[in-house]
Write a protein that holds these residues in place. Structure first.
Motif, PDB file in Angstrom:
ATOM      1  N   GLY A  19      14.695  44.767 -38.820  1.00  0.00           N
ATOM      2  CA  GLY A  19      13.412  45.414 -39.050  1.00  0.00           C
ATOM      3  C   GLY A  19      12.338  44.638 -38.319  1.00  0.00           C
ATOM      4  N   ARG A  20      11.231  45.305 -38.040  1.00  0.00           N
ATOM      5  CA  ARG A  20      10.150  44.621 -37.344  1.00  0.00           C
ATOM      6  C   ARG A  20       9.411  43.699 -38.308  1.00  0.00           C
ATOM      7  NH1 ARG A  20       6.475  49.976 -36.148  1.00  0.00           N
ATOM      8  NH2 ARG A  20       6.562  50.880 -38.231  1.00  0.00           N
ATOM      9  N   SER A  61       8.494  44.053 -42.366  1.00  0.00           N
ATOM     10  CA  SER A  61       9.356  45.065 -42.990  1.00  0.00           C
ATOM     11  C   SER A  61       9.961  44.601 -44.308  1.00  0.00           C
ATOM     12  CB  SER A  61      10.476  45.474 -42.031  1.00  0.00           C
ATOM     13  OG  SER A  61      11.291  44.360 -41.711  1.00  0.00           O
ATOM     14  N   ASP A  81      12.265  49.175 -43.492  1.00  0.00           N
ATOM     15  CA  ASP A  81      10.992  49.703 -43.018  1.00  0.00           C
ATOM     16  C   ASP A  81      10.051  49.784 -44.210  1.00  0.00           C
ATOM     17  OD1 ASP A  81       9.205  50.867 -41.098  1.00  0.00           O
ATOM     18  OD2 ASP A  81       9.635  52.832 -41.961  1.00  0.00           O
ATOM     19  N   HIS A  82       8.943  49.038 -44.152  1.00  0.00           N
ATOM     20  CA  HIS A  82       7.992  49.002 -45.260  1.00  0.00           C
ATOM     21  C   HIS A  82       8.669  48.669 -46.586  1.00  0.00           C
ATOM     22  CE1 HIS A  82       5.410  51.454 -42.467  1.00  0.00           C
ATOM     23  NE2 HIS A  82       4.547  50.535 -42.877  1.00  0.00           N
ATOM     24  N   ALA A 100      15.702  52.041 -44.674  1.00  0.00           N
ATOM     25  CA  ALA A 100      15.536  53.282 -43.916  1.00  0.00           C
ATOM     26  C   ALA A 100      16.878  53.951 -43.688  1.00  0.00           C
ATOM     27  CB  ALA A 100      14.845  52.989 -42.581  1.00  0.00           C
ATOM     28  N   HIS A 154      16.582  57.458 -37.507  1.00  0.00           N
ATOM     29  CA  HIS A 154      15.335  57.067 -38.170  1.00  0.00           C
ATOM     30  C   HIS A 154      14.384  56.416 -37.156  1.00  0.00           C
ATOM     31  CE1 HIS A 154      12.511  55.139 -40.921  1.00  0.00           C
ATOM     32  NE2 HIS A 154      12.965  55.973 -41.849  1.00  0.00           N
ATOM     33  N   ALA A 195      12.333  54.004 -37.335  1.00  0.00           N
ATOM     34  CA  ALA A 195      12.333  52.539 -37.349  1.00  0.00           C
ATOM     35  C   ALA A 195      13.506  51.990 -36.545  1.00  0.00           C
ATOM     36  CB  ALA A 195      12.388  52.022 -38.786  1.00  0.00           C
ATOM     37  N   THR A 196      14.658  52.643 -36.657  1.00  0.00           N
ATOM     38  CA  THR A 196      15.823  52.214 -35.886  1.00  0.00           C
ATOM     39  C   THR A 196      15.627  52.518 -34.414  1.00  0.00           C
ATOM     40  OG1 THR A 196      17.145  52.852 -37.829  1.00  0.00           O
ATOM     41  CG2 THR A 196      18.341  52.289 -35.816  1.00  0.00           C
ATOM     42  N   GLU A 221      12.892  52.631 -32.772  1.00  0.00           N
ATOM     43  CA  GLU A 221      11.941  51.681 -32.195  1.00  0.00           C
ATOM     44  C   GLU A 221      12.625  50.365 -31.853  1.00  0.00           C
ATOM     45  OE1 GLU A 221       7.514  49.781 -33.014  1.00  0.00           O
ATOM     46  OE2 GLU A 221       8.562  50.843 -34.625  1.00  0.00           O
ATOM     47  N   ALA A 249       4.438  46.833 -38.702  1.00  0.00           N
ATOM     48  CA  ALA A 249       4.102  48.196 -39.075  1.00  0.00           C
ATOM     49  C   ALA A 249       2.737  48.211 -39.738  1.00  0.00           C
ATOM     50  CB  ALA A 249       5.156  48.737 -40.043  1.00  0.00           C
TER      51      ALA A 249
END
Length: 262
Positions: free
Chosen positions: A41-42, A45, A215-216, A220, A233, A235-236, A238, A254
């Motif tokens: 995750g970024r 996340s 994600d958040h 996700a 998804h 998020a994936t 990205e 995010a």
């Protein structure tokens, strides 16, 4: 298969500066014996928060964390400490996790469980360090070498599960490759069950069986490594785009979700 580590409906709220943020929101995941699970995750996340929860260092607000079938936070304090010792940790900043007064040999020997100190040179060699490194101070080693020491210390405890939190972050490309190769070989040699936390899907592809995308603070999706390219998804996608674009760095944080009422 046997489930070694599990989260059920885990939520974790972080409070500070007059506001509260839900860092984890109903996370469910499981890790099977012998499996390597990558959590990706970024920034922002919830990855690092999840590491603290999985290691039984941070208590979730709601939900359960089970290690080898035991609900960690339902155990008496003494039993909970015993469970924590069964979870090996490799931190992003390995040096900060070492006692600066100790040599490499002392750092590794501290974690030995029912094994003689003479095992230290063997453990160092298993992670690609010369046995003579035992006499050195961790501060004199390179970043990649320190991560090797951290892995040797984690393996010394014969962990039920290994948690590696961004173990290649801050290393040069060559050192990253060596650490990833080391994790892969340690898995084969020791039959490790592991959770690898990273923002880089290239690393996840190399060592993981399945990938959990955060994600958040939410899961996700969960994707077998072989199915990553077909993941849908955003998020994936990205994270996949970040790997595909040469020179592109980790996706930025995010946009934060709405704060909770303090």
């Amino acid at each position: 298969m046997t489930t070694v580590l599990e989260c059920r409906g885990v939520e974790r709220v972080l409070r500070g500066r007059g506001r509260s943020t839900r860092a984890l929101a109903g996370v469910d995941l499981s890790v099977e014996r012998g499996e390597t699970l990558a959590v990706v995750g970024r920034s922002g996340s919830g990855k690092s928060t999840l590491v603290g929860v999985l290691a039984a260092l941070d208590r979730p607000g709601t939900g359960q964390v089970l290690v080898d079938g035991s609900d960690v936070w339902a155990l008496p304090a003494r039993r909970r400490r015993e469970v924590r010792r069964r979870v090996g940790l490799v931190f992003q900043d390995a040096l900060a996790s070492f006692d600066p007064r100790w040599t490499v040999g002392q750092v590794v020997a501290e974690a030995l469980v029912g094994r003689a100190p003479r095992c230290v040179p063997e453990l160092l060699e298993d992670v690609g360090l010369d046995a003579s490194s035992a006499a050195r101070r961790p501060a004199t080693l390179s970043g990649g070498q320190r991560q090797r020491v951290a892995l040797a210390r984690a393996l010394a405890a014969e962990p039920l599960v290994l948690l590696a939190d961004e173990p290649t972050s801050g290393l040069d490309v060559l050192a990253q490759e060596r650490v990833v190769d080391l994790l892969a070989s340690a898995r084969e040699r020791y039959g490790l069950t592991a959770v690898l936390v990273t923002h880089d899907l290239r690393i996840a592809r190399r060592v993981a069986d399945r990938v959990v995308v955060l994600d958040h603070g939410r899961v996700a999706e969960v994707v077998p490594v072989g199915g990553l390219d077909a993941a849908e998804h955003p998020a994936t996608r990205e994270l996949l785009d970040a790997v595909a674009a040469p020179g592109r760095r980790e996706p930025g944080p995010a946009a934060p979700g709405p704060p909770l009422v303090p």
